[in-house]
Design a protein around this motif. Structure first.
Motif, PDB file in Angstrom:
ATOM      1  N   LYS A  73       0.828  -1.195   0.000  1.00  4.90           N
ATOM      2  CA  LYS A  73       0.000   0.000   0.000  1.00  4.90           C
ATOM      3  C   LYS A  73       0.869   1.254   0.000  1.00  4.90           C
ATOM      4  O   LYS A  73       2.026   1.210   0.426  1.00  4.90           O
ATOM      5  N   PRO A  74       0.328   2.373  -0.461  1.00  2.35           N
ATOM      6  CA  PRO A  74       1.114   3.630  -0.442  1.00  2.35           C
ATOM      7  C   PRO A  74       1.612   3.942   0.968  1.00  2.35           C
ATOM      8  O   PRO A  74       0.890   3.784   1.958  1.00  2.35           O
ATOM      9  N   GLY A  75       2.866   4.371   1.055  1.00  2.00           N
ATOM     10  CA  GLY A  75       3.461   4.691   2.343  1.00  2.00           C
ATOM     11  C   GLY A  75       4.207   3.520   2.950  1.00  2.00           C
ATOM     12  O   GLY A  75       4.824   3.659   4.018  1.00  2.00           O
ATOM     13  N   GLU A  76       4.177   2.360   2.275  1.00  4.19           N
ATOM     14  CA  GLU A  76       4.859   1.177   2.792  1.00  4.19           C
ATOM     15  C   GLU A  76       6.118   0.884   1.976  1.00  4.19           C
ATOM     16  O   GLU A  76       6.176   1.161   0.776  1.00  4.19           O
ATOM     17  N   THR A  77       7.107   0.288   2.643  1.00  2.00           N
ATOM     18  CA  THR A  77       8.323  -0.180   1.985  1.00  2.00           C
ATOM     19  C   THR A  77       8.490  -1.658   2.266  1.00  2.00           C
ATOM     20  O   THR A  77       8.468  -2.074   3.445  1.00  2.00           O
ATOM     21  N   PHE A  78       8.636  -2.422   1.217  1.00  2.00           N
ATOM     22  CA  PHE A  78       8.865  -3.868   1.344  1.00  2.00           C
ATOM     23  C   PHE A  78      10.367  -4.110   1.296  1.00  2.00           C
ATOM     24  O   PHE A  78      11.050  -3.658   0.376  1.00  2.00           O
ATOM     25  N   VAL A  79      10.878  -4.816   2.299  1.00  2.00           N
ATOM     26  CA  VAL A  79      12.304  -5.103   2.390  1.00  2.00           C
ATOM     27  C   VAL A  79      12.512  -6.603   2.234  1.00  2.00           C
ATOM     28  O   VAL A  79      11.906  -7.399   2.968  1.00  2.00           O
ATOM     29  N   TYR A  80      13.380  -6.957   1.284  1.00  2.00           N
ATOM     30  CA  TYR A  80      13.703  -8.367   1.031  1.00  2.00           C
ATOM     31  C   TYR A  80      15.225  -8.476   1.062  1.00  2.00           C
ATOM     32  O   TYR A  80      15.912  -8.135   0.105  1.00  2.00           O
ATOM     33  N   ASP A  81      15.743  -8.920   2.198  1.00  2.00           N
ATOM     34  CA  ASP A  81      17.183  -8.917   2.432  1.00  2.00           C
ATOM     35  C   ASP A  81      17.715 -10.346   2.455  1.00  2.00           C
ATOM     36  O   ASP A  81      17.404 -11.119   3.355  1.00  2.00           O
ATOM     37  N   THR A  82      18.502 -10.672   1.421  1.00  2.00           N
ATOM     38  CA  THR A  82      19.086 -12.021   1.338  1.00  2.00           C
ATOM     39  C   THR A  82      20.601 -11.972   1.506  1.00  2.00           C
ATOM     40  O   THR A  82      21.296 -12.916   1.147  1.00  2.00           O
ATOM     41  N   SER A  83      21.105 -10.854   2.013  1.00  2.00           N
ATOM     42  CA  SER A  83      22.549 -10.740   2.215  1.00  2.00           C
ATOM     43  C   SER A  83      22.990 -11.731   3.293  1.00  2.00           C
ATOM     44  O   SER A  83      22.181 -12.214   4.094  1.00  2.00           O
ATOM     45  N   ALA A  84      24.284 -12.013   3.302  1.00  2.00           N
ATOM     46  CA  ALA A  84      24.814 -13.016   4.230  1.00  2.00           C
ATOM     47  C   ALA A  84      24.543 -12.636   5.685  1.00  2.00           C
ATOM     48  O   ALA A  84      24.189 -13.474   6.516  1.00  2.00           O
ATOM     49  N   LYS A  85      24.672 -11.343   6.001  1.00  2.00           N
ATOM     50  CA  LYS A  85      24.492 -10.918   7.399  1.00  2.00           C
ATOM     51  C   LYS A  85      23.024 -10.961   7.822  1.00  2.00           C
ATOM     52  O   LYS A  85      22.711 -11.102   9.016  1.00  2.00           O
ATOM     53  N   ALA A  86      22.095 -10.835   6.844  1.00  2.00           N
ATOM     54  CA  ALA A  86      20.674 -10.829   7.188  1.00  2.00           C
ATOM     55  C   ALA A  86      20.077 -12.226   7.193  1.00  2.00           C
ATOM     56  O   ALA A  86      19.108 -12.495   7.893  1.00  2.00           O
TER      57      ALA A  86
END
Length: 345
Positions: free
Chosen positions: A240-253
């Protein structure tokens, strides 16, 4: 029946005219036997008229007078000599004409090749890259707008079909303003706009959003419209507007998926030539220096990486960023070619 007689049964006047034996009989009847030719037209009466016509032709040729030239040998030679330049001129013109025709044919072939290559290129893929420190504004075939950040890459098909979704492939960072093409109460495949980034596919209609793909971490910040996010791991959600989707596949995450509230002013600060560093650490600024400007950054004291900043840094030049770091952290900074070394005082 005599085989020689049967040879002539289908002859016409022209055939008799070309026959040596008949010509000899017509020209010198006293020197040849008439018995054979008399026997021939007795067996084949229909040949009599053909033989008579052929004999007439032969005698006409025999009675023609030979044309006598009124020119002397010298006069004939002079006439031949006078014709030589005319012949050479005609030969030269013919050669030039053939050369021009070959050139014209070659030029036409080249032009045709260029036209075909251009037509084919319109159905191929178009790729756009931005260099370190460069931003670029792109207009897509449907008039949608993409602003590409530094060190980014986008690919799309030049000619979007009316029965297929509009698709682009992004690496790096870009801000999208997608044109709304759907008509009220009618939704077609071509009305969907799909952004492929990493393992995710973002499906939108008329929408404004920012996508960032750096170091194994994808952030999708939505400002207008809606985005459907689908991933190869089964991820499927509506943003929805105002939202940020975070998809973190880095080694530290080790793969983190979350939705957080975004700050449009901070997310889009790069489009204004700024870097909003509200609660950001030096490690975040180092990432920008390396990802967006292509520098290798060495921080000699690792504890400095966790120090946080607040404020806005102009990022049109690397020197601006380094100036802020130096005076807020009280450190020494050295630059060697494309390497930045940060040392504690």
């Amino acid at each position: 029946m005599n085989s020689r007689l049967s040879k002539y049964k289908d002859y016409k006047a022209a055939d008799f005219f070309a026959d040596e034996d008949f010509v000899l009989k017509a020209l010198m009847p006293e020197a040849t036997s008439n018995d054979f030719w008399s026997e021939l037209h007795l067996h084949y009466p229909h040949l009599l008229d053909e033989m008579a016509l052929a004999k007439t032709w032969i005698l006409l040729i025999q009675n023609q007078t030979t044309a006598q030239s009124t020119l002397s040998s010298d006069e004939r030679w002079d006439r031949i000599q006078a014709q030589i330049p005319i012949y050479e001129s005609k030969k030269q013109r013919s050669h030039i004409l053939r050369t021009l025709l070959r050139w014209t044919a070659s030029a036409a072939a080249i032009l045709l090749f260029i036209m075909v290559a251009y037509d084919v290129s319109q159905f191929g893929t178009k790729e756009t890259n931005t260099a370190f420190g460069e931003q670029r504004l792109l207009s897509l075939p449907d008039s949608s707008i993409i602003r590409l950040n530094s060190n980014s890459h986008i690919t799309y098909v030049r000619s979007w079909k009316t029965d297929k979704p509009r698709e682009v492939w992004l690496e790096g960072e870009g801000m999208f303003e997608v044109k709304h093409t759907a008509v009220k109460n009618r939704l077609r495949e071509s009305d969907f706009f799909i952004v492929h980034v990493g393992d995710l596919s973002l499906t939108v209609l008329g929408t404004k959003f920012n996508v960032k793909d750096r170091r194994g971490r994808i952030e999708v910040a939505l400002f207008e419209g809606s985005v459907r996010i689908q991933g190869q791991n089964g991820e499927d959600r509506i943003l929805k507007p105002g939202e940020t989707f975070v998809y973190d596949t880095s080694a530290k995450a080790n793969q983190v998926v979350q939705v957080v509230t975004n700050d449009a002013n901070r997310v889009l600060s790069w489009t204004r030539g700024e870097l909003s560093i509200e609660h950001n650490s030096l490690a975040n600024i180092v990432d920008v220096l390396e990802d967006n400007y292509g520098y290798q950054v060495v921080v000699e004291d690792p504890t400095l990486l966790n120090k946080r900043f607040t404020g806005v840094i102009p990022v049109k030049k690397v020197d601006d960023i380094l100036f802020v770091i130096k005076h807020t952290m009280n450190v020494n900074i050295e630059m060697k070619n494309k390497q930045i070394i940060i040392k504690p005082n």
